[in-house]
Design a protein around this motif. Structure first.
Motif, PDB file in Angstrom:
ATOM      1  N   LEU A 122       0.837  -1.203   0.000  1.00 23.82           N
ATOM      2  CA  LEU A 122       0.000   0.000   0.000  1.00 23.82           C
ATOM      3  C   LEU A 122       0.874   1.256   0.000  1.00 23.82           C
ATOM      4  CD1 LEU A 122      -2.817  -0.964   2.550  1.00 23.82           C
ATOM      5  CD2 LEU A 122      -3.065  -0.701   0.087  1.00 23.82           C
ATOM      6  N   MET A 123       1.963   1.215   0.769  1.00 22.47           N
ATOM      7  CA  MET A 123       2.855   2.383   0.804  1.00 22.47           C
ATOM      8  C   MET A 123       3.466   2.657  -0.562  1.00 22.47           C
ATOM      9  SD  MET A 123       4.779   1.988   4.438  1.00 22.47           S
ATOM     10  CE  MET A 123       5.897   3.341   4.161  1.00 22.47           C
ATOM     11  N   LEU A 124       3.882   1.585  -1.257  1.00 21.90           N
ATOM     12  CA  LEU A 124       4.429   1.761  -2.607  1.00 21.90           C
ATOM     13  C   LEU A 124       3.390   2.392  -3.521  1.00 21.90           C
ATOM     14  CD1 LEU A 124       6.383  -1.582  -3.023  1.00 21.90           C
ATOM     15  CD2 LEU A 124       7.367   0.676  -3.345  1.00 21.90           C
ATOM     16  N   ALA A 125       2.157   1.900  -3.419  1.00 23.00           N
ATOM     17  CA  ALA A 125       1.093   2.422  -4.285  1.00 23.00           C
ATOM     18  C   ALA A 125       0.813   3.895  -3.979  1.00 23.00           C
ATOM     19  CB  ALA A 125      -0.178   1.598  -4.102  1.00 23.00           C
ATOM     20  N   LEU A 126       0.929   4.261  -2.710  1.00 24.61           N
ATOM     21  CA  LEU A 126       0.577   5.627  -2.309  1.00 24.61           C
ATOM     22  C   LEU A 126       1.725   6.626  -2.457  1.00 24.61           C
ATOM     23  CD1 LEU A 126      -2.014   4.336  -1.170  1.00 24.61           C
ATOM     24  CD2 LEU A 126      -1.657   5.616   0.921  1.00 24.61           C
ATOM     25  N   TYR A 152       5.294   5.838  -3.624  1.00 26.37           N
ATOM     26  CA  TYR A 152       6.475   5.631  -4.463  1.00 26.37           C
ATOM     27  C   TYR A 152       6.474   6.572  -5.663  1.00 26.37           C
ATOM     28  CZ  TYR A 152       9.803   3.593  -7.709  1.00 26.37           C
ATOM     29  OH  TYR A 152      10.843   3.418  -8.584  1.00 26.37           O
ATOM     30  N   ARG A 153       7.619   7.253  -5.843  1.00 27.44           N
ATOM     31  CA  ARG A 153       7.819   8.045  -7.055  1.00 27.44           C
ATOM     32  C   ARG A 153       9.185   7.663  -7.612  1.00 27.44           C
ATOM     33  NH1 ARG A 153       3.571   8.450  -5.673  1.00 27.44           N
ATOM     34  NH2 ARG A 153       2.218  10.212  -5.178  1.00 27.44           N
ATOM     35  N   PRO A 154       9.255   7.398  -8.935  1.00 28.65           N
ATOM     36  CA  PRO A 154      10.518   6.909  -9.498  1.00 28.65           C
ATOM     37  C   PRO A 154      11.687   7.853  -9.250  1.00 28.65           C
ATOM     38  CG  PRO A 154       8.745   6.929 -11.146  1.00 28.65           C
ATOM     39  CD  PRO A 154       8.198   7.577  -9.917  1.00 28.65           C
ATOM     40  N   ASP A 155      11.406   9.142  -9.087  1.00 29.81           N
ATOM     41  CA  ASP A 155      12.506  10.114  -8.952  1.00 29.81           C
ATOM     42  C   ASP A 155      12.877  10.377  -7.490  1.00 29.81           C
ATOM     43  OD1 ASP A 155      10.002  11.230  -8.566  1.00 29.81           O
ATOM     44  OD2 ASP A 155      10.619  13.220  -9.221  1.00 29.81           O
ATOM     45  N   ARG A 156      12.297   9.629  -6.551  1.00 28.87           N
ATOM     46  CA  ARG A 156      12.611   9.860  -5.132  1.00 28.87           C
ATOM     47  C   ARG A 156      13.120   8.587  -4.470  1.00 28.87           C
ATOM     48  NH1 ARG A 156       7.179  12.689  -3.300  1.00 28.87           N
ATOM     49  NH2 ARG A 156       6.924  13.975  -5.153  1.00 28.87           N
ATOM     50  N   PRO A 157      13.934   8.742  -3.394  1.00 27.46           N
ATOM     51  CA  PRO A 157      14.462   7.542  -2.752  1.00 27.46           C
ATOM     52  C   PRO A 157      13.369   6.708  -2.084  1.00 27.46           C
ATOM     53  CG  PRO A 157      15.118   9.524  -1.527  1.00 27.46           C
ATOM     54  CD  PRO A 157      14.387   9.988  -2.752  1.00 27.46           C
ATOM     55  N   TRP A 158      13.589   5.403  -2.026  1.00 24.29           N
ATOM     56  CA  TRP A 158      12.665   4.497  -1.346  1.00 24.29           C
ATOM     57  C   TRP A 158      13.454   3.651  -0.362  1.00 24.29           C
ATOM     58  CZ3 TRP A 158       7.592   4.493  -0.955  1.00 24.29           C
ATOM     59  CH2 TRP A 158       6.994   3.409  -0.312  1.00 24.29           C
ATOM     60  N   PRO A 159      13.005   3.443   0.888  1.00 25.98           N
ATOM     61  CA  PRO A 159      11.765   3.967   1.457  1.00 25.98           C
ATOM     62  C   PRO A 159      11.825   5.478   1.705  1.00 25.98           C
ATOM     63  CG  PRO A 159      13.034   2.766   3.114  1.00 25.98           C
ATOM     64  CD  PRO A 159      13.750   2.590   1.817  1.00 25.98           C
ATOM     65  N   PRO A 160      10.649   6.117   1.758  1.00 25.94           N
ATOM     66  CA  PRO A 160      10.617   7.571   1.896  1.00 25.94           C
ATOM     67  C   PRO A 160      11.146   8.020   3.249  1.00 25.94           C
ATOM     68  CG  PRO A 160       8.403   6.656   2.036  1.00 25.94           C
ATOM     69  CD  PRO A 160       9.311   5.525   1.710  1.00 25.94           C
ATOM     70  N   GLU A 161      11.703   9.234   3.282  1.00 28.37           N
ATOM     71  CA  GLU A 161      12.134   9.831   4.548  1.00 28.37           C
ATOM     72  C   GLU A 161      10.903  10.065   5.402  1.00 28.37           C
ATOM     73  OE1 GLU A 161      15.417  10.673   5.289  1.00 28.37           O
ATOM     74  OE2 GLU A 161      15.842   9.534   3.460  1.00 28.37           O
TER      75      GLU A 161
END
Lengths: 112, 137
Positions: free
Chosen positions: B119-123, B125-134
């Motif tokens: 669910l977090m990925l779906a909500l 995730y952006r290809p241009d930002r690091p994952w997992p989010p800060e």
């Protein structure tokens, strides 16, 4: 993360997966099902249900082309949530290697 | 509090109901999660609880009782942030530990963590930002 339908679904299409999927993320082609990667919640319920063992988690290596195929056809084939009879010759094709090249059909299935 | 000798050692509809009831009682008392949930579910909670019994029944007992689109449901929740998923999981894991023995508790925890990640990925995730989010508080 998502689960991915792979080669051995082709021409087998048992459809046990669609009954247990809580989020209705299966889409039906003429002779194969695919999972919509943006709708799958990675619960894994479908994986052990598949008699053809064609459903795998995308954490397995080497699945890029299958991931792409699932995403591509999930957006054009109809949704399927209710199981029907598997093809009469499903058992004969279960385990046949490399079905994608020989048998894969881009045509949509009937859907629900 | 349930004593350790009474912990459930198998998964049943009854066990799922107790888990869902105990977990959402905690959610409604939690300073971080309560505002989000009470805004999303302002009235009677029973329909939501019924849905959650069906969801966990589908996931843990493969009954197919739940049919829905949780990704879409979560997309429209105002104020939903990645760190709230961690809080949700912490409370859920704690409740599993209170109700179930180690093995069964772990089965629930593994599923919950995977679904949360998905669910977090779906909500978020952006290809241009690091994952997992800060963490953004």
């Amino acid at each position: 993360m998502t689960f991915v339908v792979t080669d051995n679904c082709i021409k087998c299409k048992y459809m046990d997966c669609v009954e247990v999927c809580p989020v209705d993320c299966f889409y039906e082609g003429d002779n194969m099902l695919v999972i919509h990667p943006d709708e799958c919640i990675d619960c894994g319920v479908c994986e052990p249900e598949c008699p053809a063992e064609a459903i795998v988690p995308d954490t397995q290596p080497g699945l890029e082309s299958w991931l792409k195929l699932n995403a591509e056809y999930a957006s054009v084939w109809p949704n399927i949530t209710v199981k029907r009879e598997a093809p009469a010759d499903a058992k004969q094709f279960d385990g046949v290697p490399d079905k994608l090249k020989q048998y894969f059909s881009v045509s949509p299935g009937r859907g629900d | 509090m349930i004593s350790s000798t009474e912990k459930l050692d198998r998964i049943s509809e009854e066990g799922i109901r107790r888990l869902v009831d105990a977990f959402y009682a905690k959610v409604r008392r939690d300073p971080e999660l309560a505002p989000i949930f009470l805004r999303a579910i302002p009235g009677d909670w029973q329909p939501h609880l019924n849905k959650m019994y069906a969801f966990w029944s589908s996931v843990m007992l493969t009954t197919g009782r739940y049919k829905g689109n949780p990704v879409v449901k979560h997309l429209v929740i105002p104020g939903i942030r990645p760190h709230l998923f961690e809080r949700w999981l912490a409370l859920f894991n704690e409740t599993c530990g209170e109700l179930f023995d180690e093995g069964i508790g772990e089965e629930f925890r593994v599923k919950a963590a995977r679904i949360a990640e998905s669910l977090m990925l779906a909500l978020f995730y952006r290809p241009d930002r690091p994952w997992p989010p800060e963490p953004t508080r």
